[in-house]
Scaffold this motif. Structure first.
Motif, PDB file in Angstrom:
ATOM      1  N   ARG A 121      16.118  77.535   8.924  1.00 31.37           N
ATOM      2  CA  ARG A 121      14.780  77.392   9.670  1.00 31.37           C
ATOM      3  C   ARG A 121      14.269  76.197   9.195  1.00 31.37           C
ATOM      4  O   ARG A 121      13.610  75.337   9.901  1.00 31.37           O
ATOM      5  CB  ARG A 121      13.839  78.365   9.498  1.00 31.37           C
ATOM      6  CG  ARG A 121      14.334  79.881  10.314  1.00 31.37           C
ATOM      7  CD  ARG A 121      14.288  79.334  11.845  1.00 31.37           C
ATOM      8  NE  ARG A 121      12.999  78.988  12.514  1.00 31.37           N
ATOM      9  CZ  ARG A 121      11.952  79.769  12.706  1.00 31.37           C
ATOM     10  NH1 ARG A 121      11.994  81.201  12.630  1.00 31.37           N
ATOM     11  NH2 ARG A 121      10.861  79.444  13.284  1.00 31.37           N
ATOM     12  N   LEU A 122      14.371  75.799   7.685  1.00 30.82           N
ATOM     13  CA  LEU A 122      13.793  74.757   7.379  1.00 30.82           C
ATOM     14  C   LEU A 122      14.474  73.346   7.606  1.00 30.82           C
ATOM     15  O   LEU A 122      13.829  72.358   7.739  1.00 30.82           O
ATOM     16  CB  LEU A 122      13.810  74.687   5.691  1.00 30.82           C
ATOM     17  CG  LEU A 122      12.837  75.953   5.112  1.00 30.82           C
ATOM     18  CD1 LEU A 122      13.042  75.890   3.576  1.00 30.82           C
ATOM     19  CD2 LEU A 122      11.542  75.555   5.416  1.00 30.82           C
ATOM     20  N   ARG A 123      15.803  73.446   8.149  1.00 28.96           N
ATOM     21  CA  ARG A 123      16.389  72.287   8.692  1.00 28.96           C
ATOM     22  C   ARG A 123      15.634  71.588   9.867  1.00 28.96           C
ATOM     23  O   ARG A 123      15.640  70.700  10.234  1.00 28.96           O
ATOM     24  CB  ARG A 123      18.033  72.543   8.853  1.00 28.96           C
ATOM     25  CG  ARG A 123      18.795  72.509   7.520  1.00 28.96           C
ATOM     26  CD  ARG A 123      20.103  72.221   7.675  1.00 28.96           C
ATOM     27  NE  ARG A 123      20.817  73.379   8.364  1.00 28.96           N
ATOM     28  CZ  ARG A 123      21.265  74.393   7.810  1.00 28.96           C
ATOM     29  NH1 ARG A 123      21.359  74.391   6.499  1.00 28.96           N
ATOM     30  NH2 ARG A 123      21.961  75.374   8.555  1.00 28.96           N
ATOM     31  N   GLU A 124      15.265  72.977  10.489  1.00 29.50           N
ATOM     32  CA  GLU A 124      14.706  72.637  11.974  1.00 29.50           C
ATOM     33  C   GLU A 124      13.423  72.250  11.706  1.00 29.50           C
ATOM     34  O   GLU A 124      12.845  71.479  12.543  1.00 29.50           O
ATOM     35  CB  GLU A 124      14.778  73.832  12.689  1.00 29.50           C
ATOM     36  CG  GLU A 124      16.356  74.608  13.079  1.00 29.50           C
ATOM     37  CD  GLU A 124      16.159  75.948  14.064  1.00 29.50           C
ATOM     38  OE1 GLU A 124      15.199  76.242  13.996  1.00 29.50           O
ATOM     39  OE2 GLU A 124      17.081  76.291  14.058  1.00 29.50           O
ATOM     40  N   ASP A 125      12.826  72.387  10.582  1.00 27.23           N
ATOM     41  CA  ASP A 125      11.519  72.073  10.405  1.00 27.23           C
ATOM     42  C   ASP A 125      10.384  72.384  11.458  1.00 27.23           C
ATOM     43  O   ASP A 125       9.598  71.429  11.913  1.00 27.23           O
ATOM     44  CB  ASP A 125      11.444  70.383   9.938  1.00 27.23           C
ATOM     45  CG  ASP A 125      10.295  70.053   9.331  1.00 27.23           C
ATOM     46  OD1 ASP A 125       9.867  68.826   9.558  1.00 27.23           O
ATOM     47  OD2 ASP A 125       9.343  70.955   8.597  1.00 27.23           O
TER      48      ASP A 125
END
Length: 392
Positions: free
Chosen positions: A211-215
């Motif tokens: 999820r953090l990679r998608e930001d």
């Protein structure tokens, strides 16, 4: 029994009107009617809680033994199912009153009108309606709210999106993307609704990194994550608690991670998982997505429980397919990386059972409609074939 029902009404007010149709307020005990008047008033104001109820009731009434019994009563989210038991208890109490009146009349040598006495104690519960009454109730009833998944090939077949009070099973081939598919639905719903992901098949950290990679943090506040507590009773309790926080949609990954109390056999143990979740969906008015495993010989039923499929309102399925012969980029691949076959194996919401080729974006890890696919095949279930055969 009455205190269990009243205490449960405070925690799960959505069922109050349905319960009072089965057992009207006048059949409760005097103190039960007293509490019920506050409960229904607060519910009408959409401010019902134990705190607001305590605030409304005077201190002298809070000191009554009946109120302490009410506060200590067990909460049952399925209290609508307790109506027959409460009705039996009420009838027994009324029968006891008739007996006491008869004894007093005997001792005082008084003749009573037995027909009137019995009639006075009769319980008139929900009336049996004819078809005209049912049609009027249906026409007056507001249409169920639909929640778009924002995935066109799903919303098209569900007439705009998901209705509440449904257990949805998701099956498919290994590595077909069942979890990714369900998370896409859940993340879309989280943009405007509270959701919860029971992340049992991999660690919470793995999902958080993705999820953090998608930001995209706009929906994080609506997204709850539970990474432990595999027992079905604990899962059910977590669902009840989150329901109080306003969570309407739940994803459990997966059936095989859930544990159930030891039964007489595997069928009984596995079925208890599905029946528990289905009852929660119906009583709380929520949607639970449960990723299931199926065998090669039976793609339509969850592993270990043929009854499990009957508990579901909808069954989605994803299957891997062979690449096109002229797709040189995938020459030698056993399966097409960019496409899946999507089925709705069961659909109580609209009755549509499509079979459609959909696309999978390996960069965004998202499924989408195949705009080049012009033909959608609609399958007929074995249950529908049996019904048609009977009608004919």
């Amino acid at each position: 029994m009455e205190n269990i029902v009243l205490r449960s009404m405070v925690e799960y007010p959505l069922l109050i009107d349905d319960f009072l149709k089965k057992i009207p307020a006048q059949y409760f005990s005097p103190f039960g009617r007293f509490l019920l008047s506050f409960i229904t008033d607060l519910n009408a104001q959409k401010s019902l809680s134990l705190e607001s109820l305590n605030y409304k009731i005077q201190d002298k009434d809070k000191e009554r033994a009946e109120y302490f019994e009410f506060l200590s009563a067990e909460v049952n989210p399925n209290y609508l199912n307790l109506a027959p038991l409460l009705l039996e208890s009420i009838r027994l109490n009324r029968q006891k009153l008739i007996g006491e009146k008869l004894i007093r009349a005997y001792e005082s040598k008084t003749i009573l009108d037995l027909d009137y006495l019995v009639k006075e104690q009769e319980l008139k519960t929900e009336e049996i309606k004819d078809l005209n009454a049912w049609v009027k109730e249906y026409e007056d009833k507001p249409k169920p709210k639909v929640y778009p998944t924002r995935i066109s090939f799903i919303d098209d077949y569900l007439n705009g999106g998901l209705e509440l009070a449904q257990l949805i099973l998701v099956s498919g081939d290994p590595e077909a993307g069942k979890t990714r598919f369900c998370l896409q639905v859940l993340e879309n719903l989280a943009k405007s609704n509270k959701v919860c992901f029971f992340c049992f098949e991999f660690t919470a950290e793995q999902y958080i990194r993705t999820r953090l990679r998608e930001d995209k943090r706009d929906s994080f506040v609506n997204f709850y994550l539970i990474n432990e507590g595999y027992d079905i009773a604990e899962v059910a309790n977590n669902i009840r608690q989150l329901y109080k926080e306003g969570v309407k949609f739940f994803l459990i990954d997966s059936q095989m991670r859930l544990s159930a109390p030891q039964g007489r056999n595997m069928e009984e143990e596995e079925t208890s998982k599905f029946s528990t979740l289905a009852k929660l969906c119906h009583s709380l008015g929520i949607v639970v997505f449960l990723i299931i495993q199926t065998s090669k010989s039976d793609r339509d039923n969850p592993t270990g429980s043929k009854k499990g499929g009957h508990e579901a309102s909808i069954i989605f399925r994803l299957e891997r397919i062979k690449p096109e012969k002229d797709d040189l980029m995938q020459k030698g691949n056993e399966y097409d990386e960019n496409a899946r076959m999507f089925f709705i194996r069961k659909n109580k919401q609209t009755g549509k059972h499509p079979k459609e080729k959909i696309l999978f974006d390996t960069n965004t890890l998202r499924f989408k409609k195949n705009k080049q696919e012009t033909q959608v095949i609609y399958e007929v279930s074995q249950e529908e074939i049996k019904v048609e055969a009977v009608v004919i």
